[in-house]
Design an enzyme around this catalytic site. Structure first.
Site, PDB file in Angstrom:
ATOM      1  N   PRO A  63       0.857  -1.246  -0.173  1.00 32.55           N
ATOM      2  CA  PRO A  63       0.281   0.037   0.078  1.00 32.55           C
ATOM      3  C   PRO A  63       0.992   1.351  -0.109  1.00 32.55           C
ATOM      4  O   PRO A  63       0.150   2.523  -0.090  1.00 32.55           O
ATOM      5  CB  PRO A  63      -0.696   0.125   1.349  1.00 32.55           C
ATOM      6  CG  PRO A  63      -0.366  -0.953   2.215  1.00 32.55           C
ATOM      7  CD  PRO A  63       0.803  -2.169   1.318  1.00 32.55           C
ATOM      8  N   GLY A  64       1.952   1.298   0.509  1.00 35.20           N
ATOM      9  CA  GLY A  64       2.723   2.240   0.647  1.00 35.20           C
ATOM     10  C   GLY A  64       4.094   2.627   1.470  1.00 35.20           C
ATOM     11  O   GLY A  64       4.893   3.782   1.200  1.00 35.20           O
ATOM     12  N   SER A  65       3.781   1.844   2.141  1.00 37.75           N
ATOM     13  CA  SER A  65       4.896   2.129   3.359  1.00 37.75           C
ATOM     14  C   SER A  65       6.514   2.668   2.534  1.00 37.75           C
ATOM     15  O   SER A  65       6.773   3.376   4.017  1.00 37.75           O
ATOM     16  CB  SER A  65       4.621   1.685   4.520  1.00 37.75           C
ATOM     17  OG  SER A  65       5.465   0.030   4.594  1.00 37.75           O
ATOM     18  N   ASP A 100       1.468  -4.260 -13.672  1.00 38.80           N
ATOM     19  CA  ASP A 100       2.538  -5.928 -13.627  1.00 38.80           C
ATOM     20  C   ASP A 100       4.162  -5.286 -13.996  1.00 38.80           C
ATOM     21  O   ASP A 100       4.502  -5.097 -15.671  1.00 38.80           O
ATOM     22  CB  ASP A 100       1.758  -6.474 -14.426  1.00 38.80           C
ATOM     23  CG  ASP A 100       2.385  -7.798 -14.447  1.00 38.80           C
ATOM     24  OD1 ASP A 100       3.359  -7.880 -13.729  1.00 38.80           O
ATOM     25  OD2 ASP A 100       1.839  -9.438 -14.441  1.00 38.80           O
ATOM     26  N   ILE A 101       4.782  -5.751 -13.051  1.00 38.56           N
ATOM     27  CA  ILE A 101       5.948  -5.210 -13.169  1.00 38.56           C
ATOM     28  C   ILE A 101       6.542  -5.582 -14.958  1.00 38.56           C
ATOM     29  O   ILE A 101       7.522  -5.801 -15.414  1.00 38.56           O
ATOM     30  CB  ILE A 101       7.244  -5.185 -12.499  1.00 38.56           C
ATOM     31  CG1 ILE A 101       8.727  -4.998 -12.904  1.00 38.56           C
ATOM     32  CG2 ILE A 101       7.490  -6.760 -11.922  1.00 38.56           C
ATOM     33  CD1 ILE A 101       8.400  -3.045 -13.112  1.00 38.56           C
ATOM     34  N   LYS A 169      12.817  -8.519  -1.786  1.00 38.07           N
ATOM     35  CA  LYS A 169      12.417  -9.466  -1.115  1.00 38.07           C
ATOM     36  C   LYS A 169      12.550 -10.590  -1.655  1.00 38.07           C
ATOM     37  O   LYS A 169      12.297 -11.017  -3.096  1.00 38.07           O
ATOM     38  CB  LYS A 169      11.723  -9.550  -0.909  1.00 38.07           C
ATOM     39  CG  LYS A 169      10.912 -10.449   0.601  1.00 38.07           C
ATOM     40  CD  LYS A 169       9.484 -10.504   1.130  1.00 38.07           C
ATOM     41  CE  LYS A 169       7.776  -9.683   0.068  1.00 38.07           C
ATOM     42  NZ  LYS A 169       6.288  -9.254   0.554  1.00 38.07           N
TER      43      LYS A 169
HETATM   44  C1  LIG Z   1       3.859  -7.127   0.392  1.00 40.01           C
HETATM   45  S1  LIG Z   1       3.192  -5.755  -0.141  1.00 40.01           S
HETATM   46  C2  LIG Z   1       4.407  -4.846  -0.511  1.00 40.01           C
HETATM   47  C3  LIG Z   1       4.663  -3.582   0.898  1.00 40.01           C
HETATM   48  C4  LIG Z   1       4.936  -2.476   0.451  1.00 40.01           C
HETATM   49  N1  LIG Z   1       6.303  -2.985   0.542  1.00 40.01           N
HETATM   50  C5  LIG Z   1       4.973  -1.355   1.624  1.00 40.01           C
HETATM   51  O1  LIG Z   1       5.874  -1.110   2.590  1.00 40.01           O
HETATM   52  O2  LIG Z   1       3.169  -0.792   1.357  1.00 40.01           O
HETATM   53  C6  LIG Z   1       3.701  -6.792  -2.251  1.00 40.01           C
HETATM   54  C7  LIG Z   1       3.176  -6.071  -3.646  1.00 40.01           C
HETATM   55  O3  LIG Z   1       3.692  -7.448  -4.268  1.00 40.01           O
HETATM   56  C8  LIG Z   1       2.704  -6.814  -5.845  1.00 40.01           C
HETATM   57  N2  LIG Z   1       3.250  -7.548  -7.009  1.00 40.01           N
HETATM   58  C9  LIG Z   1       3.085  -9.247  -6.857  1.00 40.01           C
HETATM   59  N3  LIG Z   1       3.680  -8.676  -7.993  1.00 40.01           N
HETATM   60  C10 LIG Z   1       3.131  -8.371  -8.788  1.00 40.01           C
HETATM   61  C11 LIG Z   1       3.773  -7.649 -10.169  1.00 40.01           C
HETATM   62  N4  LIG Z   1       3.618  -8.986 -11.277  1.00 40.01           N
HETATM   63  N5  LIG Z   1       4.005  -6.399 -11.092  1.00 40.01           N
HETATM   64  C12 LIG Z   1       3.930  -5.105  -9.032  1.00 40.01           C
HETATM   65  N6  LIG Z   1       3.896  -5.825  -8.134  1.00 40.01           N
HETATM   66  C13 LIG Z   1       3.404  -6.578  -7.640  1.00 40.01           C
HETATM   67  C14 LIG Z   1       1.736  -6.974  -4.343  1.00 40.01           C
HETATM   68  O4  LIG Z   1       0.589  -6.458  -5.734  1.00 40.01           O
HETATM   69  C15 LIG Z   1       1.754  -5.878  -3.227  1.00 40.01           C
HETATM   70  O5  LIG Z   1       1.392  -5.105  -3.301  1.00 40.01           O
END
Ligand SMILES: C[S@@+](CC[C@H](N)C(=O)[O-])C[C@H]1O[C@@H](n2cnc3c(N)ncnc32)[C@H](O)[C@@H]1O
Length: 214
Positions: A63-65, A100-101, A169
């Site tokens: 969510p953006g932290s 999507d990356i 990660k």
């Molecule tokens: C653990 S959360 C990230 C938390 C973030 N670092 C924070 O501190 O708010 C993981 C995120 O990876 C995103 N994600 C997973 N696969 C992805 C992809 N192929 N492209 C972009 N984002 C992706 C998910 O939608 C999710 O929101």
């Protein structure tokens, strides 16, 4: 939509954990959108890589932290975030939601956003939706991290500076050693770290790579 007893139980456990978990409580006190902010803060305290002028790209930012932390630590830099999900705006960050990356069109959009800026730090805290099979989830996440690595090491959609940083990660598993070897070919330093905010029972680890060899 109707919920099952199992999903209600999981929700109950989640709410209980969030109300007592040290980092979830601290995140609310500091207005961070997620407890994971403290993972980035701890890794940055150890390696001191977020500088006031840094250009940073955060893949999987919802969510953006992490982006909130980046904006605080890099007030004169540039911060951009990408996520599959919709991300509410963060003042000082340029966000690509619903992206999507692994999609070539998204890679081009990132390039446009960067507008020839060289990047100092690439972050990936991505997590694919778990399948329930740990070995499969581990391999899928390594593949995602690898696709980000390729963005700056092969495809040049992101121009990482010499000496730049990549922090990603992973969920630990059999392919970690091979991925660390690939990273070590392009970075002088690759360290594995597990910040205290990672839950004890979680397989998550962070690979901190510094000194990119162009
Ligand atoms: C653990 S959360 C990230 C938390 C973030 N670092 C924070 O501190 O708010 C993981 C995120 O990876 C995103 N994600 C997973 N696969 C992805 C992809 N192929 N492209 C972009 N984002 C992706 C998910 O939608 C999710 O929101």
């Amino acid at each position: 939509m109707f919920s099952t007893k199992k999903s209600q139980g999981n929700l109950h456990k989640y709410i209980q954990r969030q109300s007592t978990d040290e980092f979830a409580v601290k995140a609310r006190e500091h207005n961070y959108r997620a407890r994971s902010a403290f993972k980035l803060i701890e890794i940055n305290e150890k390696f001191k890589f977020l500088k006031p002028e840094s250009t940073v790209i955060d893949i999987g930012c919802a969510p953006g932290s992490w982006l909130q932390v980046v904006v605080q630590k890099c007030p004169n830099g540039y911060a951009s975030g990408v996520d599959l999900q919709n991300v509410l705006p963060i003042r000082g960050a340029d966000i690509l939601s619903l992206s999507d990356i692994t999609d070539p069109a998204v890679k081009l959009k990132i390039r446009e956003k960067l507008a020839h800026r060289q990047v100092d730090v690439v972050l990936s805290d991505m997590a694919p939706n778990p399948t329930g099979d740990n070995a499969t989830d581990h391999l899928r996440l390594i593949e995602l991290c690898r696709s980000v690595f390729r963005l700056f090491s092969v495809e040049n959609e992101i121009e990482l500076v010499k000496n730049g940083v990549y922090l990603c990660k992973i969920w630990d598993g059999s392919a970690r050693a091979e991925f660390v070897r690939e990273l070590s070919d392009r970075f002088s330093t690759v360290k594995t770290v597990k910040p205290t905010a990672c839950r004890d029972n979680s397989a998550e680890l962070y690979l901190f790579c510094r000194n990119f060899k162009k």
